[in-house]
Design an enzyme around this catalytic site. Structure first.
Site, mmCIF file in Angstrom:
data_model
loop_
_atom_site.group_PDB
_atom_site.id
_atom_site.type_symbol
_atom_site.label_atom_id
_atom_site.label_comp_id
_atom_site.label_asym_id
_atom_site.label_seq_id
_atom_site.Cartn_x
_atom_site.Cartn_y
_atom_site.Cartn_z
ATOM 1 N N SER A 16 -26.141 -0.205 -11.711
ATOM 2 C CA SER A 16 -26.139 0.269 -10.322
ATOM 3 C C SER A 16 -24.792 0.052 -9.659
ATOM 4 O O SER A 16 -24.567 0.528 -8.549
ATOM 5 C CB SER A 16 -27.210 -0.467 -9.509
ATOM 6 O OG SER A 16 -26.962 -1.862 -9.517
ATOM 7 N N HIS A 57 -28.964 6.210 -13.702
ATOM 8 C CA HIS A 57 -29.388 5.133 -12.806
ATOM 9 C C HIS A 57 -30.741 5.440 -12.174
ATOM 10 O O HIS A 57 -30.858 6.257 -11.270
ATOM 11 C CB HIS A 57 -28.326 4.921 -11.713
ATOM 12 C CG HIS A 57 -28.678 3.841 -10.739
ATOM 13 N ND1 HIS A 57 -28.393 3.918 -9.396
ATOM 14 C CD2 HIS A 57 -29.319 2.657 -10.928
ATOM 15 C CE1 HIS A 57 -28.833 2.834 -8.797
ATOM 16 N NE2 HIS A 57 -29.395 2.052 -9.703
ATOM 17 N N GLU A 83 -29.670 8.950 -10.547
ATOM 18 C CA GLU A 83 -28.260 9.302 -10.398
ATOM 19 C C GLU A 83 -27.656 9.458 -11.796
ATOM 20 O O GLU A 83 -27.648 8.501 -12.578
ATOM 21 C CB GLU A 83 -27.513 8.228 -9.605
ATOM 22 C CG GLU A 83 -27.927 8.185 -8.139
ATOM 23 C CD GLU A 83 -27.270 7.069 -7.355
ATOM 24 O OE1 GLU A 83 -26.863 7.296 -6.205
ATOM 25 O OE2 GLU A 83 -27.166 5.943 -7.900
ATOM 26 N N ASN A 98 -26.468 3.377 -3.417
ATOM 27 C CA ASN A 98 -26.043 2.008 -3.143
ATOM 28 C C ASN A 98 -24.785 1.957 -2.290
ATOM 29 O O ASN A 98 -24.619 1.058 -1.462
ATOM 30 C CB ASN A 98 -25.825 1.246 -4.452
ATOM 31 C CG ASN A 98 -27.135 0.804 -5.086
ATOM 32 O OD1 ASN A 98 -28.194 0.956 -4.488
ATOM 33 N ND2 ASN A 98 -27.066 0.281 -6.292
#
Length: 594
Positions: free
Chosen positions: A121, A142, A154, A192
């Site tokens: 991540s 991800h 992702e 994130n």
């Protein structure tokens, strides 16, 4: 033609790894799962059994389907058993060296055309790719936790990833029922990178004791419709995990918005890691429990023992716009007598008419009786004379968002209103202390920031200046509760709680788009599906209005003077071009005018 994957491997059977294994097996794939030792493998097996068991209990799987699913999974401690896998996902702890070693080992076992994916991540996919003999076939994949539930994946490409590999992985994620977004290799990726700047800012707000943990979290839940408040979410993620992600993002970006607030290290050093340790920003019933229990920071009462509340029966509202009319409706519904003052008879009639139309809709939907509607309207008195505010107990100012206009209004109200009357402003961005300074009673002045539309939105920010008396703040908190709203307390600084947390996040999204890192559609999809937000940042900006958003962002930058708060040039350019969002038909997207 995208290649077809029938046998896949997963390295690591922790919470995330086991979730990914379950996703693959649910979709009919043969899965080879590798753990470091037998004990870890058994823990992974137990996690899978518990997860599928819950699905059976909830009627989402039959027992036969669950048995078939588990039958497609092979758990081993031998990397060599990954040899048949056409795609392998690494899901071990966030250590660059450990992941690089694992990739190098898997690289030697699988076929030359097998694709290697990392679930990292925050770490560099490129650095992992160059540790293998096949950098062109290494990609980020991800998943979000819990993997069987969360839709977003992702797909992270590096500068050397082969285009057909990206296409194949994107198609593969889509075949799993996920929402894949393709992005470049940058710390934090989309979700994130935007989420953790916001969480870090919330932690800073808490550390500065600007507002309580409960008020910060309630602000974002009730003011923005977020499923969790930021501090509760940090406890769920784990403060140590959040710190590592922020550290990695800061090392790459050097953006102070990503520099972990010192409160993270202090709490981690004290063993306060969040839910997994039983204590973080909140205290929990037991480690890994979601049940919050009272502790030393839990508020005991909204009214301190040494404070006597002021009596509020009659309320004045100055203004006739959408927000003012909504506030009139809210007070009248709660049983207060309301005087609404406008600059002309037509504006007053328009405001009362707006309230009546809103109540008529409630009657038509069966949510309100006609007699109750008539009683609510009967409690509202319209006037064009400011002098009619002389006998109200609380007056709420809701005029134009211009400081000179508000100062003049507060100066006039100071002369007209009786001693002890509370003077409140609904400003969302201007300094309340400047309104207070225009009066001879600064202790009686407070912010009462409703959210639009006022009859629907639950949150009210109760904002105290340096001079607001404690009984005034406590009285307004109680009045807010009488309105069946959720009050949160904070100090008088730009953005208060909600806008101070929301708009830097929106601004970061604009900077991400401006850098051509991802499309507006992919960024919106990432935040809605990956973080369960009700709207993506660009959807929200177009609804709020880009001119309004720019004004708020400028006020935040002017107050805090942090480069990360500086408005994104793209936002300024769109406003200059007259692309203000839905209200003009053009913003980040184009809309059909009706």
């Amino acid at each position: 033609m995208a290649r077809e994957f029938r046998t896949v491997g997963v390295l690591g059977l922790g919470t995330m790894g086991a979730g990914i294994v379950e996703v693959f097996a649910r979709n009919g794939l043969e899965v080879i799962a590798v753990e470091i030792d037998e004990a870890a493998g058994e823990r992974g097996r137990a996690h899978l059994a518990a997860s599928t068991g819950r699905a059976v209990e909830r009627g989402k799987l039959t027992q036969e389907q669950a048995d078939e699913l588990l039958g497609r999974i092979t758990i081993t401690t031998s990397l060599s058993e990954l040899a048949p896998a056409q795609l392998v996902v690494e899901a071990i702890p966030e250590s660059l060296e450990a992941k690089a070693e694992a990739f190098a080992a898997v690289d030697e076992v699988v076929a030359e055309d097998a694709i290697l994916c990392t679930n990292t991540s925050s770490l560099s996919v490129t650095e992992l790719a160059v540790r293998t003999t096949r950098p062109g076939k290494v990609v980020g994949m991800h998943f979000f936790n819990p993997a069987p539930v969360q839709k977003l994946v992702e797909v992270v490409r590096t500068v050397v990833t082969e285009p057909d590999v990206i296409d194949d992985v994107q198609a593969f994620a889509d075949s799993l029922g996920k929402v894949p977004v393709v992005i470049g290799d940058r710390a934090g990726f989309i979700a994130n990178a935007l989420l953790f700047g916001y969480l870090n800012h919330a932690a800073r707000m808490y550390a500065e004791r600007y507002a309580s943990r409960e008020d910060i979290d309630a602000g974002m839940r009730y003011g923005c419709g977020y499923p969790m408040g930021p501090l509760a979410l940090l406890d769920l993620i784990g403060l140590d995990t959040a710190y590592e992600i922020l550290e990695q993002m800061y090392r790459e970006s050097r953006n102070l918005m990503h520099a972990p607030n010192p409160v993270f290290k202090q709490m981690i050093s004290a063993g306060l890691l969040g839910r997994k340790s039983g204590r973080g920003f909140y205290s929990y019933e037991a480690p890994h429990s979601s049940a919050v229990v009272p502790d030393g920071e839990t508020p005991s009462s909204d009214v301190p023992d040494d404070v006597t509340l002021r009596e509020v029966n009659r309320v004045g509202v100055v203004g006739t716009g959408t927000m003012a009319s909504g506030i009139v409706e809210v007070f009248a519904k709660a049983g207060y007598d309301v005087v609404v003052r406008g600059r002309s008879e037509s504006k007053v009639e328009g405001s009362v008419g707006q309230v009546r139309r809103s109540l008529d809709k409630a009657v038509a939907r069966g949510k309100l009786e006609e007699a109750d509607r008539d009683a609510i309207i009967g409690r509202i008195t319209g006037t064009t004379r400011l002098e009619d505010m002389a006998d109200v107990d609380l007056v709420v100012e809701a005029v134009a968002e211009e400081i000179d206009v508000k100062r003049a209004m507060f100066g006039a109200l100071d002369e007209i209103c009786k001693p002890g009357a509370i003077l409140a402003t609904t400003t969302s961005s201007l300094p309340i202390v400047e309104c207070a300074a225009a009066t001879g009673r600064p202790a009686d002045v407070v912010g009462m920031h409703f959210f639009n539309p006022a009859p629907v939105m639950k949150l009210v920010e109760v904002v105290s200046t340096i001079g607001t008396s404690r009984d005034v703040a406590a009285t307004v908190v109680q009045v807010t509760k009488n309105l069946k709203k959720v009050p949160v307390r904070c100090g008088d600084r730009a953005g208060f709680i909600v806008n101070a947390l929301l708009f830097p996040y929106l601004n970061d999204a604009v900077k991400m788009l401006q850098a051509h890192y991802a499309t507006a559609d992919d960024i919106d999809a990432a935040m809605k599906t990956g973080c369960a937000l009700p709207m993506g940042p660009f959807e929200l900006l177009d609804v709020v209005g880009l001119d309004v958003s720019l004004a708020i962002q400028r006020s935040l930058y002017s107050e805090f003077r942090q480069s990360g708060f500086a408005p994104a040039p793209l936002l300024e350019h769109l406003v200059t071009a007259g692309r203000l969002g839905r209200k003009t038909g053009h913003g980040f997207r184009d809309y059909t005018q009706r």
